[in-house]
Write an enzyme that holds these catalytic residues in place. Structure first.
Site, PDB file in Angstrom:
ATOM      1  N   SER A  36      58.338  58.263  73.710  1.00 51.23           N
ATOM      2  CA  SER A  36      57.171  57.549  73.225  1.00 51.23           C
ATOM      3  C   SER A  36      56.290  58.578  72.546  1.00 51.23           C
ATOM      4  O   SER A  36      56.368  59.765  72.876  1.00 51.23           O
ATOM      5  CB  SER A  36      56.436  56.924  74.428  1.00 51.23           C
ATOM      6  OG  SER A  36      55.810  55.721  74.092  1.00 51.23           O
ATOM      7  N   LYS A  90      62.259  41.314  73.709  1.00 56.57           N
ATOM      8  CA  LYS A  90      62.089  40.228  72.748  1.00 56.57           C
ATOM      9  C   LYS A  90      60.898  40.546  71.853  1.00 56.57           C
ATOM     10  O   LYS A  90      59.962  41.194  72.323  1.00 56.57           O
ATOM     11  CB  LYS A  90      61.915  38.874  73.423  1.00 56.57           C
ATOM     12  CG  LYS A  90      60.916  38.796  74.564  1.00 56.57           C
ATOM     13  CD  LYS A  90      59.467  38.975  74.399  1.00 56.57           C
ATOM     14  CE  LYS A  90      58.692  38.284  73.355  1.00 56.57           C
ATOM     15  NZ  LYS A  90      57.229  38.478  73.527  1.00 56.57           N
TER      16      LYS A  90
END
Ligand code: NAP
Length: 314
Positions: A36, A90
């Protein structure tokens, strides 16, 4: 069975709240690294450079992506090229074509890819699907209304092109719909409400065509204060089913359904089921890339009338 090493990419809200605790509790997986730009997880090796992680940690065979949809493709494609199995939060991508490209790349590379739909794994969704199998649906109403300020603070990507706006939660309803309905439906009309300072809708009204002629509508709204509603209400020839709290609760003709399985164990939650499925896919060399929920979203963006509404300020 031996646990498998996995890395999480994109350490934000959902990675911290669901992915990390689920992986920590799983015997299938060993959370071996994170990548990240800023986020890290205590006690886990962290990278900010994805190429470096892939190069130095060849022992990590699966990568789970929790990035927003737009930056996701380039990372996922790189992971597949590096021979890693890929799990996608998703929506699986920002466009249908890039999802299809990832699927083709994974098949060519012989790695597993899983487009996860966490709401499909909510506790009562399977029971709703089973009950509907032999019913004739007369009417179906989706109401998905939440307060964006409460659930998505600081997530400016949601308001930028590709960030989906209210379809970010709304696609969860569509993922349940496409799982539980015995017959496929298609969008027949849509209206999107777009704040004048945003690129994505804050609310949407959708109507679907059903092969049996049932009335089917969805109302998504990010401006909901007070009670938060994530429900699907279905009237059939043999009673009324209400799936609420995003699929966690089920009532049939007003009677709440049991929240335990046949053996009396509590129904397992969404993320443990997703990671168990990913483990099965990796062990069996499988691919699970159902794009039907994102196809409905793409259809809405193709077909909708757009209305500009008052600006949104967090
Ligand atoms: P988030 O809190 O904004 O976290 C996403 C993380 O991705 C950021 O913290 C950021 O971490 C990283 N990132 C890398 N490139 C980025 C970019 N270009 N723009 C913004 N962030 C970037 O978002 P989230 O809620 O976790 O959602 C991530 C995905 O999970 C979305 O697809 C969302 O639909 C899905 N999801 C969210 C929830 C939920 O309740 N929040 C539930 C289920 C699924 P660094 O700054 O450290 O790089």
């Amino acid at each position: 069975m031996m646990s498998m090493k996995i890395a999480l990419v994109g350490i934000g809200e959902i990675a911290r709240n669901q992915h990390v605790p689920t992986l920590n509790a799983s015997s299938d997986w060993d959370l071996a690294a994170t990548c990240s730009r800023q986020g890290t997880v205590d006690g886990v090796e962290s990278f900010s450079n994805f190429s470096q992680m892939l190069d130095t940690r060849s022992d990590i065979t699966t990568i789970s992506f929790c990035l927003p949809p737009v930056p996701r493709f380039a990372y996922a494609a790189q992971a597949i090229r590096a021979g890693r199995h890929v799990m996608l939060e998703k929506p699986p991508g920002a466009t249908l074509s890039e999802c299809q490209t990832l699927q083709a790349m994974a098949r060519d590379a012989g790695v597993s890819i899983y487009a996860t739909w966490h709401s499909r794994e909510a506790a009562q969704v399977d029971a709703a699907k089973a009950w509907l199998t032999d019913k004739k649906i007369n009417r179906l109403t989706i109401t998905w209304k939440e307060d964006v300020r409460r659930w998505h603070p600081g997530q400016t990507w949601i308001w930028k092109a590709g960030g989906l706006g209210v379809f970010d939660p709304g696609i969860n309803a569509l993922s349940i719909l496409t799982k539980i309905l015995p017959d496929p439906v298609h969008l027949s009309s849509a209206e999107l409400f777009v704040p004048e300072n945003c690129e994505t809708p804050i609310a949407a009204d959708l109507t679907f065509a059903h092969p049996g002629g049932a009335e089917m509508t969805a109302n998504f709204d990010f401006r909901q204060e007070g009670e938060q509603i994530w429900s699907i209400d279905i009237e059939t020839d043999a009673g009324r089913l209400v799936l609420s709290e995003g699929g966690a609760k089920l009532s049939i003709d007003g009677v709440a359904q049991a929240e335990v399985d046949k053996a009396g164990n509590p129904l397992i939650g969404e993320y443990p089921r997703l990671y168990a499925k990913m483990a099965d896919l990796v062990r069996s060399g499988g691919v699970d890339m159902d794009l039907s929920p994102i196809a409905h979203v793409a259809d809405a963006f193709l077909l909708a009338r757009r209305k500009t509404v008052e600006p949104f300020y967090e």
